[in-house]
Write a protein that holds these residues in place. Structure first.
Motif, short mmCIF file in Angstrom:
data_model
loop_
_atom_site.label_atom_id
_atom_site.label_comp_id
_atom_site.label_asym_id
_atom_site.label_seq_id
_atom_site.Cartn_x
_atom_site.Cartn_y
_atom_site.Cartn_z
N ARG A 259 0.82 -1.21 0.00
CA ARG A 259 0.00 0.00 0.00
C ARG A 259 0.86 1.27 0.00
NH1 ARG A 259 -5.42 -0.59 1.47
NH2 ARG A 259 -6.05 -2.76 1.81
N THR A 261 3.78 1.53 -1.40
CA THR A 261 4.26 1.65 -2.78
C THR A 261 3.19 2.28 -3.66
OG1 THR A 261 5.73 -0.25 -2.56
CG2 THR A 261 5.08 0.37 -4.79
N TYR A 262 1.97 1.81 -3.50
CA TYR A 262 0.87 2.34 -4.31
C TYR A 262 0.62 3.81 -4.01
CZ TYR A 262 -3.88 2.98 -6.06
OH TYR A 262 -4.99 3.45 -6.70
N SER A 265 3.68 5.95 -5.35
CA SER A 265 4.06 5.81 -6.75
C SER A 265 3.36 6.85 -7.60
CB SER A 265 3.71 4.41 -7.27
OG SER A 265 3.95 4.31 -8.66
N ASN A 268 0.21 5.50 -9.61
CA ASN A 268 -0.87 4.80 -8.92
C ASN A 268 -2.25 5.06 -9.50
OD1 ASN A 268 -1.38 7.39 -8.09
ND2 ASN A 268 -0.67 7.10 -5.98
N HIS A 271 -2.39 2.00 -12.21
CA HIS A 271 -2.03 0.64 -11.89
C HIS A 271 -2.70 0.21 -10.59
CE1 HIS A 271 1.14 1.94 -14.63
NE2 HIS A 271 1.43 0.67 -14.83
N THR A 272 -2.90 -1.07 -10.48
CA THR A 272 -3.35 -1.61 -9.20
C THR A 272 -2.14 -1.78 -8.29
OG1 THR A 272 -3.01 -3.90 -9.92
CG2 THR A 272 -5.15 -2.89 -10.40
N VAL A 273 -2.42 -2.09 -7.01
CA VAL A 273 -1.32 -2.31 -6.07
C VAL A 273 -0.43 -3.44 -6.56
CG1 VAL A 273 -0.75 -3.00 -3.72
CG2 VAL A 273 -2.65 -1.43 -4.13
N ARG A 274 -1.02 -4.52 -7.02
CA ARG A 274 -0.25 -5.67 -7.47
C ARG A 274 0.65 -5.30 -8.64
NH1 ARG A 274 -0.16 -11.15 -7.23
NH2 ARG A 274 0.42 -12.27 -9.13
N ALA A 276 1.84 -2.34 -9.41
CA ALA A 276 2.90 -1.43 -8.98
C ALA A 276 4.03 -2.18 -8.30
CB ALA A 276 2.34 -0.36 -8.03
#
Length: 287
Positions: A259, A261-262, A265, A268, A271-274, A276
């Protein structure tokens, strides 16, 4: 303000003398000895010192000697700046960031070296070398370990974490990074001494000694730098998560790392968390 500027000027002057002038004078003296002695009669130091007895001690001679000393200091400082510039190149070569974009002949050599280094590893492919130098791979370790432990993209989170770190922690990390740059600058002097070795072969011993010392110090400093970065992540990323509004108790979890990272970033919104997390590139905070 006047006292601050005066003290700053003194510190800059000390650094200028210690980092540029003194090593530069030694280099100029070595080159002068080399030109005077040559390869064949390299041991006859007395031949290089005979000119001292011919110096005119009168007013005119003192004026000439003063001019020579001024030129020597300027030349020494210029040699120091050149060594620093070469050291910057060496620093980048040792880190080998984005070596895939290097010019084709150098890139081919780097690729071959990377393959040879990777062939020595028998563990998991993720642990294999990705850069042609040990220093470059050591700089990548924090990124890989942090991602494995917390699903965190360290290059994305690092700027916010750096601003959140205590002053003493930042000072330790900065000192280790500066030690690496200083080692690379020492290697720059080693490159310059090749010119002295071209006219006086004993200077080659200086080249070898300087390069070995620089390489050993660079490995030690980059290892310390990487360890400090990992320690900073383990110790302070949970608090960063709490400051940013996450419910965080105890060590950082993989979910919170993703989270973070998301949130931090710049991508964000697309992109989804996965996504990213899985798009972590092989470069650490030094990149």
């Amino acid at each position: 303000m006047g006292g601050f500027l005066s003290e700053l000027g003194k510190n800059l002057a000390k650094q200028w003398v210690s980092l540029l002038v003194v090593p530069g004078c030694l280099f100029i003296a070595t080159v002068a000895f080399g030109l005077a002695l040559g390869h064949r009669r390299w041991w006859e130091v007395s031949r290089a010192t005979k000119w001292v007895t011919t110096i005119d001690t009168g007013p005119r001679g003192v004026g000439v000697l003063t001019l020579v000393l001024v030129v020597l200091l300027i030349t020494a400082a210029a040699a120091g700046l050149l060594a620093q510039a070469i050291g910057t190149v060496v620093e980048r070569l040792w880190l080998a960031q984005r070596w895939e974009r290097w010019p084709r002949p150098i890139r081919a050599i780097a690729a071959a070296v990377t393959r040879v280094r990777a062939g020595r590893w028998t563990g998991h492919p993720d642990a294999a070398p990705r850069r042609p130098t040990w220093i470059g791979d050591r700089a990548l370790v924090p990124t890989k370990r942090v991602h494995a432990a917390y699903r965190m993209d360290l290059p994305v989170v690092w700027p916010a974490l750096w601003l959140h770190l205590p002053d003493n922690t930042r000072a330790e990390i900065t000192s280790a990074r500066l030690a690496y740059s200083t080692s690379a600058a020492l290697a720059g002097w080693g490159v310059l001494y090749v010119a002295a070795a071209a006219v006086w072969w004993p200077a080659l011993l200086v080249v070898i000694a300087v390069w070995i010392t620089a390489w050993v110090r660079a490995r030690q400093s980059i290892d310390t730098y990487a360890r400090l970065i990992e320690a900073a992540v383990h110790l302070h990323s949970p608090d960063l998560a709490r400051v940013l509004g996450f419910e965080q108790e105890g060590p950082l979890t993989r979910d919170t790392g993703a989270r973070l990272t998301y949130l931090l970033s710049a991508r964000n919104d697309h992109h989804t968390v996965r996504d990213a997390v899985l798009e972590v590139r092989p470069q650490g905070p030094t990149g």
